[in-house]
Design an enzyme around this catalytic site. Sequence first.
Site, PDB file in Angstrom:
ATOM      1  N   SER A 135      40.916  49.716  36.790  1.00 50.91           N
ATOM      2  CA  SER A 135      42.107  49.510  35.970  1.00 50.91           C
ATOM      3  C   SER A 135      42.931  50.791  35.878  1.00 50.91           C
ATOM      4  CB  SER A 135      41.712  49.050  34.567  1.00 50.91           C
ATOM      5  OG  SER A 135      41.092  47.775  34.605  1.00 50.91           O
ATOM      6  N   GLY A 344      29.064  16.237  34.105  1.00 48.41           N
ATOM      7  CA  GLY A 344      27.746  16.325  33.500  1.00 48.41           C
ATOM      8  C   GLY A 344      26.760  17.048  34.403  1.00 48.41           C
ATOM      9  N   GLU A 368      43.575  42.139  40.692  1.00 50.82           N
ATOM     10  CA  GLU A 368      44.987  42.517  40.525  1.00 50.82           C
ATOM     11  C   GLU A 368      45.329  42.800  39.058  1.00 50.82           C
ATOM     12  OE1 GLU A 368      48.184  41.183  42.816  1.00 50.82           O
ATOM     13  OE2 GLU A 368      46.932  40.449  44.450  1.00 50.82           O
TER      14      GLU A 368
END
Length: 390
Positions: A135, A344, A368
């Site tokens: 980041s 399920g 991204e």
Amino acid sequence: MSEFPLYALSEEHQAIREAVRAVADAKIAPFAAAVDEEARYPHEAAEALLASDFHAPHVPEEYGGAGADALATVLVIEEVARACVSSSLIPAVNKLGSLPVQIAGSEELKQTYLTKLAKGEGGFSYCLSEPDAGSDAGGMKTRAVRDGDEWVIDGVKRWITNAGESEFYTVMAVTDAEKKTRGGISAFVVEKSDEGVSFGAPEKKLGIKGSPTREVYFDKVRIPASRMIGEEGTGFTTAMQTLDHTRVTIAAQAVGVAQGALDYALGYAKERRQFGKSIADFQGLQFMLADMGMKVEAARQMTYAAAGRSERGDDDLTFFGAAAKCFASDVAMEVTVNAVQVLGGYGFTRDYPVERMMRDAKITQIYEGTNQVQRIVMARQLLAGVQSEL
């Protein structure tokens, strides 16, 4: 006037959707389960996309490409992701990797590499993240040092999509450590065949197993100075501009996989019978399906609105790209989880595709820019007053 109608596709865009869906249904979907199970590159999809000119539709016509606008490119990625998210990374990453060249590259670079991409002579990957710079992309350590008419690159990039398969790589590297993100990072085109380029083992991932993710190593890689993208020191700006546009393609992926899961859940609900009637007749399930459909369509409209801004280069693209990516990926995760619930116990098995779709959807919330980062981006835009009304 907006170039793109906000609430309806043009006839041309509708035709593109139909054409891509036909290719995806016939030549991509049949192999999606095997690609995931075997964790192998989707060669069938790659061949089909290249043959139909959907492998890199964004490349301008002057470089031999299809010249698709941002909305058309979104439609291609959405429809391929509906069938196989791994395969949708072919057009998506080709745009991500080559867009810096298209945005800031010299005419020589464009003629060389966009033309090769359009011809199918090699895919294009994007090398920004590193082991200690995810980041916080500005914390990268990969270096490029000038040596006469060449640059010498040393470093490691991590989480590189389609690494090893792609022939070309846009690489961000530090050229002036003191300036950091404000003029200290530059962008380069590196080729797979350049001496000193090597790759790590494929990551063992939760989803998108058909798209290899590897580290890329640069050991004294010498490249000509002409392969710098834009001026020295402009790499970080180019990288962020690129992500403004390509976050819209991740939103398209998210919409596609969510739609695929919804389609399958609807078909199953109408056929599965319990207590003497179709489970689609139970109001509790109807409410779940209604919410799924409502949110998928909301995500789609937000994504198309962002695509229009991407094509025009609007001032509020940063907000809309982040918002579309964040909202659509959150929707994709919710819808695919609910699709598993509709099926399920069957949904929990690999015999049915919604389990794969749920695993594939998760990455759209991460790459991204994580959705936490997207919210930071959006908040900054709002606080700066850079947002317009639809």
